[in-house]
Design a protein around this motif. Structure first.
Motif, short mmCIF file in Angstrom:
data_model
loop_
_atom_site.label_atom_id
_atom_site.label_comp_id
_atom_site.label_asym_id
_atom_site.label_seq_id
_atom_site.Cartn_x
_atom_site.Cartn_y
_atom_site.Cartn_z
N GLU A 261 0.81 -1.22 0.00
CA GLU A 261 0.00 0.00 0.00
C GLU A 261 0.84 1.26 0.00
OE1 GLU A 261 -2.69 -0.17 3.26
OE2 GLU A 261 -3.67 -2.02 2.60
N GLN B 126 -0.39 6.03 -4.05
CA GLN B 126 -0.69 4.63 -4.33
C GLN B 126 -2.15 4.30 -4.00
OE1 GLN B 126 0.39 2.12 -5.97
NE2 GLN B 126 1.43 0.61 -4.69
N SER B 127 -2.82 3.64 -4.94
CA SER B 127 -4.17 3.15 -4.73
C SER B 127 -4.17 1.66 -5.03
CB SER B 127 -5.15 3.87 -5.66
OG SER B 127 -4.93 3.49 -7.01
N PRO B 128 -5.22 0.92 -4.63
CA PRO B 128 -5.27 -0.50 -4.98
C PRO B 128 -5.20 -0.74 -6.50
CG PRO B 128 -6.86 -0.01 -3.26
CD PRO B 128 -6.32 1.31 -3.74
N CYS C 7 -1.65 -0.27 -7.63
CA CYS C 7 -0.82 -1.40 -7.22
C CYS C 7 -1.01 -2.59 -8.14
CB CYS C 7 -1.15 -1.78 -5.78
SG CYS C 7 0.10 -2.84 -5.03
#
Length: 225
Positions: free
Chosen positions: A35, A56-58, A61
């Protein structure tokens, strides 16, 4: 998909579109994603055509992780690492590495070593005969010498007598003791080589079959510190 522009192994040509795994959610990619926001987050997002907000985001990633898996980057954890940025630069350049015209076009074969983007390729005329691959050039005080050079000696199994007897597979010398050769260490770590142009072992083995004694090598640009 936004244009893939900007900065400056397993070799799968980057098409300019995210791989299917990045769009299909955590079942295909996302396991082990970190994360944390990396120092290179915004540059990586931009090159992947993501929303370049530097956070950063899901989704970020999963997209980064899918690219890392395609290019054999370890760990493939979605973290926008220095290695990821380096390989994105290489992947972006594969379509037309000499788009900026920095490497002189000649009828003969020329190996082009770009210190700024930390990559190299070989062209004959305007045709790329060896696609762009990542390099590690000389560190501060031991810089890779710029300018025009010529491959004057090839040695398949070489050892560095100056630096702890380090293996130098597929060495192709172009400027006194400086050579293009494979490196068994992590290409993306450390401040740089002792002046040689380091390649991943597989890339060095393929280059060995392309370059000949007498071929030109041109080194240009300036390595970012």
């Amino acid at each position: 998909m936004g244009a893939v522009t900007g900065i400056v192994g397993v070799s799968v040509a980057w098409t300019g579109a995210l791989p299917a795994a990045a769009a299909s959610g955590p079942t295909a990619a996302g396991k082990g994603c970190v994360e944390a926001t990396a120092p290179y987050q915004k540059q990586v997002e931009k090159l992947l055509g993501l929303r370049a907000d530097g956070s950063q985001s899901p989704e970020d990633c999963r997209a980064v992780q899918a690219f890392q898996r395609r290019e054999g980057i370890r760990p493939a954890n979605g973290y926008a690492s220095r290695a990821t940025l380096h390989m994105l630069t290489v992947a972006t350049a594969r379509r037309n590495p000499n788009a900026g015209g920095r490497c002189p076009v000649r009828k003969r074969q020329v190996a082009c070593v770009d210190l700024t983007r930390q990559l190299m390729w070989v062209q004959r005329g305007r045709k790329v005969v060896y696609q762009a691959v990542p390099i590690r050039s000389g560190r501060a005080g031991l810089e890779t010498r710029r300018g025009w050079h010529t491959v004057f000696r090839k040695k398949r199994h070489d050892i560095s007598t100056l630096y702890d007897n380090s293996p130098m597979p597929h060495s192709q010398y172009f400027s006194r003791g400086q050579a293009i050769h494979g490196s068994l260490t992590n290409l993306f770590s450390g401040p740089g080589s002792a002046g040689c142009v380091n390649l991943r072992p597989g890339d060095a083995a393929r280059l060995w079959k392309v370059l000949r004694v007498g071929d030109s090598v041109v080194v240009f640009g300036r390595k970012r510190r």
